[in-house]
Structures are given as structure tokens and as C-alpha cells.
Design a protein around this motif. Structure first.
Motif, PDB file in Angstrom:
ATOM      1  N   LEU A  49      54.467  35.863  22.728  1.00  0.00           N
ATOM      2  CA  LEU A  49      53.911  35.514  21.421  1.00  0.00           C
ATOM      3  C   LEU A  49      53.011  34.307  21.613  1.00  0.00           C
ATOM      4  CD1 LEU A  49      56.961  35.814  18.972  1.00  0.00           C
ATOM      5  CD2 LEU A  49      55.451  37.613  19.844  1.00  0.00           C
ATOM      6  N   ASN A  50      51.865  34.321  20.984  1.00  0.00           N
ATOM      7  CA  ASN A  50      50.910  33.209  21.127  1.00  0.00           C
ATOM      8  C   ASN A  50      51.247  32.119  20.112  1.00  0.00           C
ATOM      9  OD1 ASN A  50      48.724  31.681  21.897  1.00  0.00           O
ATOM     10  ND2 ASN A  50      47.185  33.015  20.963  1.00  0.00           N
ATOM     11  N   ASN A  51      52.468  31.604  20.239  1.00  0.00           N
ATOM     12  CA  ASN A  51      52.967  30.577  19.320  1.00  0.00           C
ATOM     13  C   ASN A  51      53.787  29.550  20.082  1.00  0.00           C
ATOM     14  OD1 ASN A  51      53.676  33.360  17.295  1.00  0.00           O
ATOM     15  ND2 ASN A  51      52.053  31.919  16.806  1.00  0.00           N
ATOM     16  N   CYS A  52      53.455  28.296  19.900  1.00  0.00           N
ATOM     17  CA  CYS A  52      54.306  27.227  20.425  1.00  0.00           C
ATOM     18  C   CYS A  52      55.668  27.308  19.745  1.00  0.00           C
ATOM     19  CB  CYS A  52      53.660  25.874  20.152  1.00  0.00           C
ATOM     20  SG  CYS A  52      54.655  24.454  20.674  1.00  0.00           S
ATOM     21  N   ARG A  53      56.736  27.037  20.508  1.00  0.00           N
ATOM     22  CA  ARG A  53      58.082  27.132  19.961  1.00  0.00           C
ATOM     23  C   ARG A  53      58.431  25.969  19.048  1.00  0.00           C
ATOM     24  NH1 ARG A  53      61.958  30.063  22.424  1.00  0.00           N
ATOM     25  NH2 ARG A  53      63.140  29.488  20.558  1.00  0.00           N
ATOM     26  N   HIS A  54      57.575  24.980  18.936  1.00  0.00           N
ATOM     27  CA  HIS A  54      57.880  23.818  18.109  1.00  0.00           C
ATOM     28  C   HIS A  54      57.516  24.049  16.648  1.00  0.00           C
ATOM     29  CE1 HIS A  54      56.964  19.366  17.037  1.00  0.00           C
ATOM     30  NE2 HIS A  54      58.249  19.594  16.872  1.00  0.00           N
ATOM     31  N   ARG A  55      56.224  24.255  16.359  1.00  0.00           N
ATOM     32  CA  ARG A  55      55.791  24.426  14.976  1.00  0.00           C
ATOM     33  C   ARG A  55      54.808  25.582  14.804  1.00  0.00           C
ATOM     34  NH1 ARG A  55      59.702  22.208  14.479  1.00  0.00           N
ATOM     35  NH2 ARG A  55      60.177  20.168  13.570  1.00  0.00           N
ATOM     36  N   ALA A  56      54.854  26.560  15.739  1.00  0.00           N
ATOM     37  CA  ALA A  56      54.152  27.839  15.587  1.00  0.00           C
ATOM     38  C   ALA A  56      52.643  27.794  15.792  1.00  0.00           C
ATOM     39  CB  ALA A  56      54.447  28.477  14.226  1.00  0.00           C
ATOM     40  N   SER A  57      52.091  26.671  16.260  1.00  0.00           N
ATOM     41  CA  SER A  57      50.665  26.668  16.543  1.00  0.00           C
ATOM     42  C   SER A  57      50.346  27.683  17.633  1.00  0.00           C
ATOM     43  CB  SER A  57      50.223  25.281  17.016  1.00  0.00           C
ATOM     44  OG  SER A  57      48.903  25.304  17.513  1.00  0.00           O
ATOM     45  N   GLY A  58      49.122  28.183  17.601  1.00  0.00           N
ATOM     46  CA  GLY A  58      48.671  28.992  18.720  1.00  0.00           C
ATOM     47  C   GLY A  58      48.498  28.135  19.957  1.00  0.00           C
ATOM     48  N   LEU A  59      48.452  28.784  21.114  1.00  0.00           N
ATOM     49  CA  LEU A  59      48.275  28.094  22.392  1.00  0.00           C
ATOM     50  C   LEU A  59      46.912  28.388  23.008  1.00  0.00           C
ATOM     51  CD1 LEU A  59      51.809  28.842  23.838  1.00  0.00           C
ATOM     52  CD2 LEU A  59      50.981  26.599  23.148  1.00  0.00           C
ATOM     53  N   LEU A  60      46.526  29.645  22.978  1.00  0.00           N
ATOM     54  CA  LEU A  60      45.246  30.074  23.542  1.00  0.00           C
ATOM     55  C   LEU A  60      44.434  30.717  22.423  1.00  0.00           C
ATOM     56  CD1 LEU A  60      46.618  31.660  26.841  1.00  0.00           C
ATOM     57  CD2 LEU A  60      45.705  29.351  26.514  1.00  0.00           C
ATOM     58  N   PHE A  61      43.146  30.376  22.356  1.00  0.00           N
ATOM     59  CA  PHE A  61      42.369  30.746  21.178  1.00  0.00           C
ATOM     60  C   PHE A  61      41.152  31.616  21.476  1.00  0.00           C
ATOM     61  CE2 PHE A  61      44.724  26.895  20.297  1.00  0.00           C
ATOM     62  CZ  PHE A  61      45.310  27.180  19.081  1.00  0.00           C
ATOM     63  N   GLU A  62      40.712  31.661  22.710  1.00  0.00           N
ATOM     64  CA  GLU A  62      39.587  32.509  23.079  1.00  0.00           C
ATOM     65  C   GLU A  62      40.073  33.935  23.337  1.00  0.00           C
ATOM     66  OE1 GLU A  62      36.417  31.545  22.993  1.00  0.00           O
ATOM     67  OE2 GLU A  62      37.174  29.611  22.257  1.00  0.00           O
ATOM     68  N   PRO A  63      39.188  34.931  23.203  1.00  0.00           N
ATOM     69  CA  PRO A  63      39.603  36.307  23.517  1.00  0.00           C
ATOM     70  C   PRO A  63      40.073  36.454  24.963  1.00  0.00           C
ATOM     71  CG  PRO A  63      37.539  36.301  22.306  1.00  0.00           C
ATOM     72  CD  PRO A  63      37.819  34.878  22.667  1.00  0.00           C
ATOM     73  N   ALA A  64      39.476  35.690  25.879  1.00  0.00           N
ATOM     74  CA  ALA A  64      39.863  35.723  27.287  1.00  0.00           C
ATOM     75  C   ALA A  64      39.347  34.459  27.950  1.00  0.00           C
ATOM     76  CB  ALA A  64      39.305  36.958  27.985  1.00  0.00           C
ATOM     77  N   GLY A  65      39.950  34.116  29.096  1.00  0.00           N
ATOM     78  CA  GLY A  65      39.520  32.922  29.818  1.00  0.00           C
ATOM     79  C   GLY A  65      40.507  32.577  30.898  1.00  0.00           C
ATOM     80  N   ASN A  66      40.470  31.311  31.346  1.00  0.00           N
ATOM     81  CA  ASN A  66      41.425  30.823  32.323  1.00  0.00           C
ATOM     82  C   ASN A  66      41.982  29.499  31.822  1.00  0.00           C
ATOM     83  OD1 ASN A  66      42.222  29.119  34.848  1.00  0.00           O
ATOM     84  ND2 ASN A  66      42.188  31.241  35.574  1.00  0.00           N
ATOM     85  N   CYS A  67      43.317  29.386  31.789  1.00  0.00           N
ATOM     86  CA  CYS A  67      43.970  28.193  31.241  1.00  0.00           C
ATOM     87  C   CYS A  67      44.482  27.258  32.322  1.00  0.00           C
ATOM     88  CB  CYS A  67      45.115  28.598  30.315  1.00  0.00           C
ATOM     89  SG  CYS A  67      46.435  29.533  31.124  1.00  0.00           S
ATOM     90  N   GLY A  68      44.122  27.507  33.585  1.00  0.00           N
ATOM     91  CA  GLY A  68      44.625  26.665  34.668  1.00  0.00           C
ATOM     92  C   GLY A  68      46.063  27.009  34.999  1.00  0.00           C
TER      93      GLY A  68
END
Length: 356
Positions: free
Chosen positions: A64-83
Motif C-alpha cells: 500500500l502506498n501509505n505511510c503507517r503513521h498518518r497515511a501519507s503517500g510515499l511515492l508520487f510519480e508514476p514511475a522512477g527510482n527512490c534509491g
């Protein structure tokens, strides 16, 4: 067939997002965006944002693209590299590529009594990389495997060797004022093709259409007339696949159109009862840029013809006086899809549907 009261009802729409899409395998993208560790793609399964990432050891995992703390998204682009990690922009919680929580700023001060970080990793989802190419995701732990989900199509799809196809240089991506089920019904309606898409009548023997539906898949096969050859020299497919083409459907929202050297994918993403995003991508074998542009323009025209017609239906489906007529034999696929939707909506979730 789709009834007027099934189109604009917001409560029904929200239920579909959980009971239909929450239980389904949904196409999210492909491995061309997942070549090296940290490569990711994002998407939605119904209303739920998800991410897929290539891990440090080469696995493809989904969450799920949700932080476990307060549900914010983590990755926002359709595709890419997050390191090597994914960091929430809200409170800077950080996760490794395997979804483990690895960082909480000022942890000792924020949680003086301690916090079990091992219990706060990203929520995993099921991922299937089909034919070493196409990425599908599923939220439910009860849904059958992807291979079982597409069983009536699986062996035929194996023969195309989709892993050898490459993605075209651009996609088609547009929103329309239509309900996702209205588009699904249109995609499975073989009756309208020779009227709405009459410009293509010379390329198919529409009167010889074969309608098939089983399980979570449908197929409308259209033979080609003599003189129309779309094989590009391939001879390694079933004779039926070489002499015509298929308009397939994978429930709930994907229209694949496989040809010997081209694979068209059209996905209908529900946004609201009266809003749907159509995302279309084409893959091909050794297609030149000029051929790609011609294929994309043809698909854009087909999408426009379909969405113009469905938009007209949407206006009239608001009427409390309208009643839908009986389905023809060439609308059998559409009726089958609506039966699946209604069955899912009427079936309560299992207690452990979305938990390991």
C-alpha cells in the motif's frame, strides 16, 4: 445489463471499490520500469494507492502506498527510482525497499515508552509478474492466483511471448465523464463494433464474431477477411490467432487486445460514479516510430468513438423513466461482467480478506 440505478449511486460505487476491486487482480504496469533496485511504479487498485518496487536482492514487491503513521503517500510519480529507501514527506518516517520501517525522527522523544518498529512496516500486497513483463497486483489474500484468475486466456497468452514485446514511446491517459461499469459493458459489447467503429469494417469479418466468456475473462474473436494479414510473418501462434484478432477482457477493468506483433492494453480506473480514467499502453515487436504513432492514433480514435458513445449513454441513464432492454447474444460478454460485479457486491468480505 447495467441498470440506471447502478450508475450514479455513490454508496454503491464505494462498495465496488472494496468488494470488486479489493478482490481482483489489477494491471499496474510492466517491468520496463523495474529494471534495477529502487526502481518503482505506482498505481491504484480501486480507490487504494499502491506501489511496486524492485528490492535490493532483485525481487519485485508491492505495498500500500501509505505511510503507517498518518497515511501519507510515499511515492508520487508514476514511475522512477527512490534509491535505497522510501521516506514519508509528512513526518519523515523511512522504509527500506522490503517495506521495513527503518527510521523515525526523534524516536526517543516522540515515543519515550518505546515503539515496536517491526510491527509498523508497509502493508504488503500480492504481486504477479506475468510473462516476465506485465505487473498485476491484488489486495485480497482470499482471491485465487493470477493464473487461476485468467485461466481461460492463460495458455493462449503464453504463446504470444509478451516478454519479447517492448513498450511504445508514449501512453494515452485521459479522464472521461463516464461510470467505469458503462465502459466495461461497452468493451464487452460485440454488437456495437460494426456501427460505432464502422471505419474498421473492411479489416474484420464482424458477422463471424465468436463470443466467449468464462470465469473472470471474456473474449470476442473477429476473423480477418482474405487479404488482411496482421501476422508480420509470425507462424508460431494458433491458426485462429493468425487469421483474426481478439478483444479480450480481464475482470474487473482491463481490455487486452493481443495481436501477433502488438499488444494493446486499455484500463478503466474508477474515480467517481461519473468519472473514469482510461489509461492505454501498447507493446510491440520491432515496431518503428512511424508504426507506433499510427497504432497510437488508431487507438486514440477508437477510444474516442467508444467514450463519446458511452458519454451519450451516461446522460440518458440519469432518467428515472428509462428501463434497459434485453441483452442480445453479442452482448453476452457484457451481461457476464455485470453478473460478476453484482455477485461481488452482494458477497460480504471474509474476516481475514485483507490481513495475513
Amino acid at each position: 445489463m447495467l441498470q440506471p440505478w447502478e450508475v450514479y449511486d455513490r454508496d454503491l460505487f464505494e462498495l465496488e471499490m472494496i468488494r470488486v476491486f479489493g478482490r481482483a487482480w489489477v494491471w499496474l504496469g510492466d517491468t520496463e520500469d523495474l529494471q534495477k533496485p529502487g526502481d518503482f511504479l505506482t498505481g491504484r487498485i480501486g480507490a487504494q494507492s499502491v506501489l511496486v518496487v524492485r528490492t535490493a536482492d532483485g525481487e519485485v514487491k508491492g505495498f500500500l502506498n501509505n505511510c503507517r503513521h498518518r497515511a501519507s503517500g510515499l511515492l508520487f510519480e508514476p514511475a522512477g527510482n527512490c534509491g535505497s529507501s522510501m521516506t514519508c514527506p509528512y513526518h519523515n518516517w523511512a522504509y527500506d525497499l522490503d517495506g521495513r520501517l527503518i527510521g523515525i525522527p526523534d524516536k526517543a522523544r516522540m515515543y519515550p515508552d518505546g515503539v515496536d518498529m517491526s510491527q509498523l512496516g508497509l502493508v504488503p500486497i500480492r504481486i504477479e509478474v506475468a510473462w516476465n513483463k506485465l505487473v498485476f497486483g491484488c489486495l485480497s489474500h482470499k482471491t485465487p492466483s493470477f493464473r487461476e484468475w485468467i485461466a481461460p486466456l492463460a495458455e493462449r497468452y503464453d504463446t504470444y511471448k509478451f516478454e519479447t514485446y517492448t513498450r511504445y514511446h508514449r501512453d494515452l491517459d485521459q479522464e472521461y465523464p463516464i461510470n467505469w461499469k458503462a465502459f466495461a459493458e461497452n468493451s464487452n459489447d460485440d454488437y456495437h463494433v460494426r456501427f460505432v467503429h464502422r471505419r474498421l469494417n473492411s479489416q474484420r469479418k464482424s458477422m463471424d464474431t465468436i463470443v466467449r466468456f468464462e470465469g473472470h475473462t471474456c473474449s470476442g474473436y473477429k476473423p480477418h477477411p482474405d487479404g488482411v494479414d496482421m501476422t508480420q510473418g509470425r507462424t508460431d501462434l494458433d491458426p485462429e490467432a493468425l487469421r483474426g484478432h481478439y478483444a479480450d477482457y480481464i475482470y474487473p477493468n482491463l481490455t487486452p487486445l493481443p495481436y501477433p506483433t502488438v499488444l494493446i492494453m486499455v484500463r478503466a480506473d474508477p474515480i467517481a460514479p461519473d468519472r473514469t480514467r482510461l489509461f492505454s499502453r501498447i507493446y510491440g515487436l520491432n515496431r518503428t516510430l512511424e508504426q507506433q504513432e499510427a497504432d497510437l492514433e488508431n487507438l486514440a480514435t477508437t477510444n474516442r468513438e467508444d467514450t463519446d458513445m458511452v458519454t451519450e449513454l451516461m446522460r440518458n441513464l440519469r432518467s428515472p423513466f428509462f428501463r434497459v432492454g434485453p441483452a442480445t447474444t453479442w452482448e453476452g460478454r457484457a451481461a457476464h461482467i455485470m453478473r460478476l460485479v453484482r455477485e461481488d457486491v452482494a458477497t460480504p468480505l471474509a474476516a481475514d480478506e485483507f490481513t495475513c
